[in-house]
Design a protein around this motif. Structure first.
Motif, PDB file in Angstrom:
ATOM      1  N   HIS A   7      -6.446  -3.240 -15.890  1.00  0.00           N
ATOM      2  CA  HIS A   7      -5.182  -3.810 -15.434  1.00  0.00           C
ATOM      3  C   HIS A   7      -5.405  -5.211 -14.873  1.00  0.00           C
ATOM      4  O   HIS A   7      -6.519  -5.580 -14.458  1.00  0.00           O
ATOM      5  N   SER A   8      -4.324  -5.946 -14.815  1.00  0.00           N
ATOM      6  CA  SER A   8      -4.380  -7.302 -14.265  1.00  0.00           C
ATOM      7  C   SER A   8      -4.526  -7.231 -12.747  1.00  0.00           C
ATOM      8  O   SER A   8      -4.304  -6.189 -12.114  1.00  0.00           O
ATOM      9  N   ASP A   9      -4.904  -8.369 -12.177  1.00  0.00           N
ATOM     10  CA  ASP A   9      -5.072  -8.426 -10.727  1.00  0.00           C
ATOM     11  C   ASP A   9      -3.738  -8.221  -9.998  1.00  0.00           C
ATOM     12  O   ASP A   9      -3.701  -7.600  -8.926  1.00  0.00           O
ATOM     13  N   VAL A  10      -2.660  -8.721 -10.559  1.00  0.00           N
ATOM     14  CA  VAL A  10      -1.350  -8.526  -9.938  1.00  0.00           C
ATOM     15  C   VAL A  10      -0.995  -7.043  -9.913  1.00  0.00           C
ATOM     16  O   VAL A  10      -0.469  -6.517  -8.912  1.00  0.00           O
ATOM     17  N   TYR A  11      -1.282  -6.380 -10.998  1.00  0.00           N
ATOM     18  CA  TYR A  11      -0.999  -4.932 -11.056  1.00  0.00           C
ATOM     19  C   TYR A  11      -1.802  -4.179 -10.003  1.00  0.00           C
ATOM     20  O   TYR A  11      -1.285  -3.283  -9.332  1.00  0.00           O
ATOM     21  N   ASN A  12      -3.039  -4.535  -9.829  1.00  0.00           N
ATOM     22  CA  ASN A  12      -3.893  -3.855  -8.849  1.00  0.00           C
ATOM     23  C   ASN A  12      -3.392  -4.086  -7.422  1.00  0.00           C
ATOM     24  O   ASN A  12      -3.451  -3.175  -6.582  1.00  0.00           O
ATOM     25  N   VAL A  13      -2.906  -5.304  -7.121  1.00  0.00           N
ATOM     26  CA  VAL A  13      -2.396  -5.580  -5.781  1.00  0.00           C
ATOM     27  C   VAL A  13      -1.167  -4.730  -5.484  1.00  0.00           C
ATOM     28  O   VAL A  13      -1.055  -4.098  -4.422  1.00  0.00           O
ATOM     29  N   PHE A  14      -0.212  -4.692  -6.418  1.00  0.00           N
ATOM     30  CA  PHE A  14       0.987  -3.878  -6.202  1.00  0.00           C
ATOM     31  C   PHE A  14       0.656  -2.388  -6.169  1.00  0.00           C
ATOM     32  O   PHE A  14       1.312  -1.612  -5.456  1.00  0.00           O
ATOM     33  N   SER A  15      -0.332  -1.993  -6.916  1.00  0.00           N
ATOM     34  CA  SER A  15      -0.727  -0.585  -6.900  1.00  0.00           C
ATOM     35  C   SER A  15      -1.229  -0.172  -5.524  1.00  0.00           C
ATOM     36  O   SER A  15      -0.927   0.925  -5.033  1.00  0.00           O
ATOM     37  N   VAL A  16      -1.987  -1.070  -4.871  1.00  0.00           N
ATOM     38  CA  VAL A  16      -2.501  -0.761  -3.529  1.00  0.00           C
ATOM     39  C   VAL A  16      -1.365  -0.765  -2.505  1.00  0.00           C
ATOM     40  O   VAL A  16      -1.270   0.136  -1.646  1.00  0.00           O
ATOM     41  N   LEU A  17      -0.490  -1.738  -2.589  1.00  0.00           N
ATOM     42  CA  LEU A  17       0.590  -1.846  -1.610  1.00  0.00           C
ATOM     43  C   LEU A  17       1.568  -0.674  -1.725  1.00  0.00           C
ATOM     44  O   LEU A  17       1.956  -0.063  -0.709  1.00  0.00           O
ATOM     45  N   LEU A  18       1.964  -0.369  -2.950  1.00  0.00           N
ATOM     46  CA  LEU A  18       2.907   0.738  -3.130  1.00  0.00           C
ATOM     47  C   LEU A  18       2.243   2.091  -2.904  1.00  0.00           C
ATOM     48  O   LEU A  18       2.922   3.073  -2.615  1.00  0.00           O
ATOM     49  N   GLY A  19       0.938   2.136  -3.021  1.00  0.00           N
ATOM     50  CA  GLY A  19       0.238   3.391  -2.756  1.00  0.00           C
ATOM     51  C   GLY A  19       0.259   3.791  -1.294  1.00  0.00           C
ATOM     52  O   GLY A  19       0.030   4.964  -0.955  1.00  0.00           O
ATOM     53  N   LEU A  20       0.528   2.836  -0.413  1.00  0.00           N
ATOM     54  CA  LEU A  20       0.639   3.166   1.010  1.00  0.00           C
ATOM     55  C   LEU A  20       1.816   4.106   1.273  1.00  0.00           C
ATOM     56  O   LEU A  20       1.812   4.848   2.259  1.00  0.00           O
ATOM     57  N   GLY A  21       2.842   4.050   0.413  1.00  0.00           N
ATOM     58  CA  GLY A  21       3.966   4.969   0.575  1.00  0.00           C
ATOM     59  C   GLY A  21       3.539   6.419   0.397  1.00  0.00           C
ATOM     60  O   GLY A  21       4.045   7.324   1.087  1.00  0.00           O
ATOM     61  N   GLY A  22       2.594   6.670  -0.509  1.00  0.00           N
ATOM     62  CA  GLY A  22       2.089   8.029  -0.686  1.00  0.00           C
ATOM     63  C   GLY A  22       1.378   8.529   0.560  1.00  0.00           C
ATOM     64  O   GLY A  22       1.487   9.709   0.936  1.00  0.00           O
ATOM     65  N   ILE A  23       0.647   7.624   1.236  1.00  0.00           N
ATOM     66  CA  ILE A  23      -0.006   8.004   2.488  1.00  0.00           C
ATOM     67  C   ILE A  23       1.044   8.332   3.553  1.00  0.00           C
ATOM     68  O   ILE A  23       0.867   9.259   4.352  1.00  0.00           O
ATOM     69  N   PHE A  24       2.126   7.580   3.568  1.00  0.00           N
ATOM     70  CA  PHE A  24       3.200   7.835   4.537  1.00  0.00           C
ATOM     71  C   PHE A  24       3.779   9.235   4.363  1.00  0.00           C
ATOM     72  O   PHE A  24       3.967   9.967   5.345  1.00  0.00           O
ATOM     73  N   PHE A  25       4.046   9.632   3.135  1.00  0.00           N
ATOM     74  CA  PHE A  25       4.594  10.968   2.900  1.00  0.00           C
ATOM     75  C   PHE A  25       3.570  12.058   3.211  1.00  0.00           C
ATOM     76  O   PHE A  25       3.935  13.157   3.644  1.00  0.00           O
ATOM     77  N   PHE A  26       2.292  11.771   3.001  1.00  0.00           N
ATOM     78  CA  PHE A  26       1.251  12.733   3.354  1.00  0.00           C
ATOM     79  C   PHE A  26       1.221  12.949   4.872  1.00  0.00           C
ATOM     80  O   PHE A  26       1.087  14.084   5.348  1.00  0.00           O
ATOM     81  N   VAL A  27       1.355  11.878   5.633  1.00  0.00           N
ATOM     82  CA  VAL A  27       1.372  11.992   7.099  1.00  0.00           C
ATOM     83  C   VAL A  27       2.601  12.774   7.550  1.00  0.00           C
ATOM     84  O   VAL A  27       2.521  13.618   8.471  1.00  0.00           O
ATOM     85  N   LEU A  28       3.759  12.534   6.917  1.00  0.00           N
ATOM     86  CA  LEU A  28       4.958  13.293   7.274  1.00  0.00           C
ATOM     87  C   LEU A  28       4.764  14.789   7.008  1.00  0.00           C
ATOM     88  O   LEU A  28       5.235  15.631   7.784  1.00  0.00           O
ATOM     89  N   ALA A  29       4.095  15.124   5.916  1.00  0.00           N
ATOM     90  CA  ALA A  29       3.839  16.538   5.613  1.00  0.00           C
ATOM     91  C   ALA A  29       2.955  17.175   6.684  1.00  0.00           C
ATOM     92  O   ALA A  29       3.192  18.325   7.106  1.00  0.00           O
ATOM     93  N   ILE A  30       1.935  16.440   7.153  1.00  0.00           N
ATOM     94  CA  ILE A  30       1.063  16.974   8.211  1.00  0.00           C
ATOM     95  C   ILE A  30       1.857  17.203   9.493  1.00  0.00           C
ATOM     96  O   ILE A  30       1.708  18.225  10.170  1.00  0.00           O
ATOM     97  N   ILE A  31       2.722  16.233   9.836  1.00  0.00           N
ATOM     98  CA  ILE A  31       3.542  16.392  11.048  1.00  0.00           C
ATOM     99  C   ILE A  31       4.451  17.610  10.930  1.00  0.00           C
ATOM    100  O   ILE A  31       4.597  18.397  11.880  1.00  0.00           O
TER     101      ILE A  31
END
Length: 254
Positions: A197-221
């Motif tokens: 993938h391009s570098d731009v794709y990798n940057v957005f993939s990391v940034l938008l992937g933080l949303g998955g961590i947010f939902f994981f934390v909500l599930a733990i709570i």
């Protein structure tokens, strides 16, 4: 010989009247009988003794009932049994919403307090935050008010996570179309080619992937709250009413 009571002369035998004064014998007898029927004075010694109240002997008196000390355990068991039997007839109307154990129309169920509902349901309510596993407590503990709360929260979390995943896939496909990558080829036969993938794709993939961590934390709570008997809404998404309203109008409709 009979003597006339009026003149004192002797009366002949079987005479009905005195030959001297003309007084009838029967009239004399009647007057004599009437004179004898005079109220005689009552002899105090012969009069019937009145019943005098005798003093009560304290030793012979009936013992009074002394209040016995109350056994706390026996009193608790009696109150619990009485309240349990009354629970088959009606549920309390104050500070309690119809949930698990509340009598429904046509059925007589024992009353289950909110604390008892929490103790009986928290062992399965935490599954509400495990994705599609929220269906298990939704149907197994359908009448539990505590389980209903966490099922609605878990279903809202699942719907939000699913919507985020679909949005994430669409956005990454658009970014990949705008900033395409390339295939890496190898001259060695044992190393296959792969897409980079391009570098731009990798940057957005990391940034938008933080949303998955947010939902994981909500599930733990949510899991911690359900397993410890707490009724707390999830941060940010807990107040979204759409999924809860949908469940109330379908699965939990009375």
């Amino acid at each position: 010989m009979a003597i006339c009571n009026k003149c004192g002369q002797q009366l002949p035998e079987n005479a009905n009247a005195c030959p001297y004064c003309g007084t009838f014998v029967n009239e004399q007898n009647a007057q004599q009988a009437a004179s004898q029927q005079v109220a005689q004075p009552v002899d105090p010694q012969q009069a019937a003794p009145q019943q005098v109240a005798q003093p009560v002997d304290p030793q012979q008196a009936a013992p009074q009932q002394v209040a016995q000390p109350v056994n706390p355990q026996q009193n608790y068991q009696q109150n619990y049994q009485q309240n349990y039997q009354q629970g088959y007839q009606q549920a309390p109307q104050q500070n309690y919403q119809p949930g698990y154990g509340a009598p429904q129309q046509g059925y007589a169920q024992p009353y289950v307090t909110p604390d008892m509902d929490v103790q009986q349901s928290k062992g399965i309510a935490w599954l509400s935050y495990m994705g599609l596993l929220f269906l298990i407590p939704m149907f197994v503990r359908r009448q539990s008010d505590y389980t209903r709360f966490h099922v609605k929260q878990g279903a809202t979390l699942f719907a939000a996570d699913l919507a985020y995943g679909i949005t994430y896939g669409i956005l990454m496909a658009i970014i990949n179309a705008i900033f395409p990558g390339h295939y890496s080829y190898s001259y060695l036969y044992y190393m296959p080619s792969y897409y980079v993938h391009s570098d731009v794709y990798n940057v957005f993939s990391v940034l938008l992937g933080l949303g998955g961590i947010f939902f994981f934390v909500l599930a733990i709570i949510g899991i911690v709250n359900a397993a410890t008997g707490k009724r707390k809404e999830l941060p940010l998404i807990g107040k979204i009413p759409w999924i809860a309203t949908l469940l109330d109008n379908t699965v939990y409709k009375q």
